[in-house]
Enzyme design. Structure first.
Site, PDB file in Angstrom:
ATOM      1  N   THR A 116      20.002  25.142 -18.901  1.00  0.00           N
ATOM      2  CA  THR A 116      20.350  26.188 -17.947  1.00  0.00           C
ATOM      3  C   THR A 116      19.716  27.498 -18.374  1.00  0.00           C
ATOM      4  O   THR A 116      19.531  27.743 -19.565  1.00  0.00           O
ATOM      5  CB  THR A 116      21.870  26.374 -17.834  1.00  0.00           C
ATOM      6  N   ALA A 117      19.405  28.332 -17.401  1.00  0.00           N
ATOM      7  CA  ALA A 117      19.004  29.707 -17.684  1.00  0.00           C
ATOM      8  C   ALA A 117      20.148  30.659 -17.366  1.00  0.00           C
ATOM      9  O   ALA A 117      19.938  31.858 -17.213  1.00  0.00           O
ATOM     10  CB  ALA A 117      17.763  30.088 -16.879  1.00  0.00           C
ATOM     11  N   SER A 118      21.368  30.096 -17.227  1.00  0.00           N
ATOM     12  CA  SER A 118      22.567  30.885 -16.978  1.00  0.00           C
ATOM     13  C   SER A 118      22.394  31.729 -15.718  1.00  0.00           C
ATOM     14  O   SER A 118      22.122  31.202 -14.646  1.00  0.00           O
ATOM     15  CB  SER A 118      22.891  31.738 -18.207  1.00  0.00           C
ATOM     16  N   HIS A 119      22.507  33.049 -15.839  1.00  0.00           N
ATOM     17  CA  HIS A 119      22.430  33.939 -14.679  1.00  0.00           C
ATOM     18  C   HIS A 119      21.019  34.461 -14.436  1.00  0.00           C
ATOM     19  O   HIS A 119      20.819  35.257 -13.516  1.00  0.00           O
ATOM     20  CB  HIS A 119      23.371  35.123 -14.872  1.00  0.00           C
TER      21      HIS A 119
END
Length: 495
Positions: A116-119
């Site tokens: 994931t790259a989060s936000h």
């Protein structure tokens, strides 16, 4: 040796690309495919496999990924590298990060990796990883990983395997929804078309509230905005939704479901540190003499809150970042932890020790359930008023920002020692656990720290006396920074 960041032609497909810029303090972040390609991710998996053997008693890992269009491909490339390193991989599929964290408990497997790259916006990827529940990567472990990413294909090891098992998602939702919310609530659920679209509305429905879905169709193109509940774009959209629907509150979830944004029934934003204080007040009489952690960017109200003090609850300010907070939570046995950026953590007494927007949702609704005649806005208004800036991010190169911080810290120490006024007041105390947070004699404070993930500094200021004092404090802070030539031009606003 770090793999090359720039390849062209056929080599761009077949040769590993992996920029060293992706190795952050406690997780990995790259632009895809500019800074990392699939062969590069295989190499990451092989290096991660070597670290698993070093840090874990078993050669196993749980993996998952978010809903971005390329995340499954990256997850499979990561799995290939892990298998090649002799690791037994259990893949829980496309989920939010807290479900991968929970899968460690569900399966009894210590190591995890969440793609994931989060936000970060579309076009980014990354990995959150760790070797022991409930911890994620430490800065030292990140250095070890970076040193192991090879310049050539290592020799494969036997014993690797791959299994798909998606059971943790249902098990985790069931564990959170054991007791329904008795109060009749209408809630805007805003997921920004991110991965939480597949989980947050389902939890709210199981808790028995009326769900008003808002951008809750998973869409990897993020057609409305990037799901980031710390951004004003998403928060203002949530405010408009509350105003339009008359909902009791709005909840906003980030791209990988570990952060939560809150808007109350009057369409006012409640930042996560103050929402966390409401939850801490709710927990205090149930868990007296416990400890609460908050990150260094959070409000000072925790330190002298009368309800926490009445029940013997102590607050400790700690380093910003999920890796740091989870480690401190496990080390101290704290009850819970809160970060202003929207991470809520629940220790082993009431949770599993990791950050989760779904558990935070449950905790906030339990606060409301305990006050059936009181609105969220009224509960928020019971807190003393403070005036606070958003996090401001003046640019500063990665190779310079820590040196700059050393100089700034020494300047604050000198002002404290010499009793030199800052923003019209003397410095009452300095906290240097993560950057420098200087508290003034009037109770206001300013924080300057180096960002863990991007080439910039972070400024946060809070005043207990008013907007004019906040403006003076911010102007004094930015004047200090503008004397540093490595800090780039930036605009300021306390609004």
């Amino acid at each position: 040796m770090t793999l090359p960041a720039s390849l062209t032609g056929w080599n761009a497909i077949t040769q590993p690309r992996c920029s060293q810029n992706g190795f952050r303090e406690y997780d990995l972040r790259w632009r895809y495919p500019e800074e990392i390609n699939l062969p590069g991710m295989v190499a990451i998996g092989q290096a991660l496999g070597a670290l698993i053997r070093r840090h874990s008693s078993t050669s196993e890992i749980v993996i998952g990924c978010d809903f971005r269009s390329y995340s499954q491909s990256i997850r499979h490339a990561l799995a290939l590298g892990l298998i090649n390193a002799g690791i037994r991989v259990t893949d829980v599929g496309t989920v939010i990060s807290p479900i991968v964290y929970y899968a460690r408990v569900h399966f009894g497997i210590g190591a995890m990796a969440m793609v994931t790259a989060s936000h970060n916006p579309d076009g980014w990827t990354g990995i959150k990883f760790g070797f022991r529940h409930p911890l994620t990567c430490s800065p030292e472990e990140m250095k070890q990983l970076k040193s192991l990413v090879p310049g050539k294909q290592p020799t494969a090891r036997p014993g690797g395997s791959y299994t798909i098992n998606t059971s943790p998602a249902a098990a985790y939702l069931a564990s959170l929804a054991k007791a329904p919310i008795r109060r009749k609530l209408r809630i805007v659920c805003a997921t920004g078309n991110g991965t939480a679209s597949m989980f947050a509305p389902a939890l709210l429905e199981r808790l028995g509230v009326t769900v008003i879905p808002h951008h809750c169709t998973a869409d990897c193109a993020f057609p409305n905005y990037n799901p980031n509940p710390e951004s004003l774009e998403m928060l203002r959209d949530m405010q408009n939704a509350v105003t339009r629907t008359g909902a009791d509150l709005a909840l906003g979830f980030d791209g990988d479901g570990d952060r939560l944004g809150v808007v109350d029934n009057t369409a006012a934003i409640i930042h996560a540190d103050k929402a966390g204080l409401l939850i801490a007040r709710h927990l205090a009489p149930r868990h007296p003499n416990s400890r609460i952690l908050v990150d260094i960017k959070s409000t000072s109200l925790f330190a002298d809150d009368p309800i926490l003090s009445r029940h013997g609850v102590k607050t400790e300010y700690w380093k910003t970042g999920h890796g740091h907070i989870k480690a401190r939570l496990a080390e101290t046995g704290a009850l819970a932890a809160f970060e202003r950026s929207g991470h809520y953590y629940f220790g082993k007494t009431i949770g599993h020790g990791f950050d989760c927007s779904l558990h935070a949702t449950l905790a906030l609704l339990q606060v409301l359930d305990d006050h059936p005649e009181t609105t969220l806005a009224a509960l928020h208004n019971e807190l003393p008023t403070t005036w606070m800036t958003p996090a401001l991010n003046p640019p500063c190169a990665d190779q310079a920002k820590y040196t700059v911080m050393d100089r700034i810290t020494e300047r604050f120490r000198a002002m404290e020692h010499q009793k030199t006024p800052f923003a019209g007041h003397r410095i009452a105390g300095i906290l240097t656990i993560n950057g420098v947070r200087a508290t003034l004699t009037n109770g206001s404070w300013t924080l300057i720290r180096a960002s863990s993930n991007t080439p910039n500094l972070v400024i946060v200021c809070e005043s207990k006396t008013g907007q004019d004092d906040l403006r003076t404090l911010l102007e004094a802070t930015t004047s200090l920074l503008r004397a540093e030539p490595e800090v780039g031009a930036f605009e300021i606003s306390p609004e």
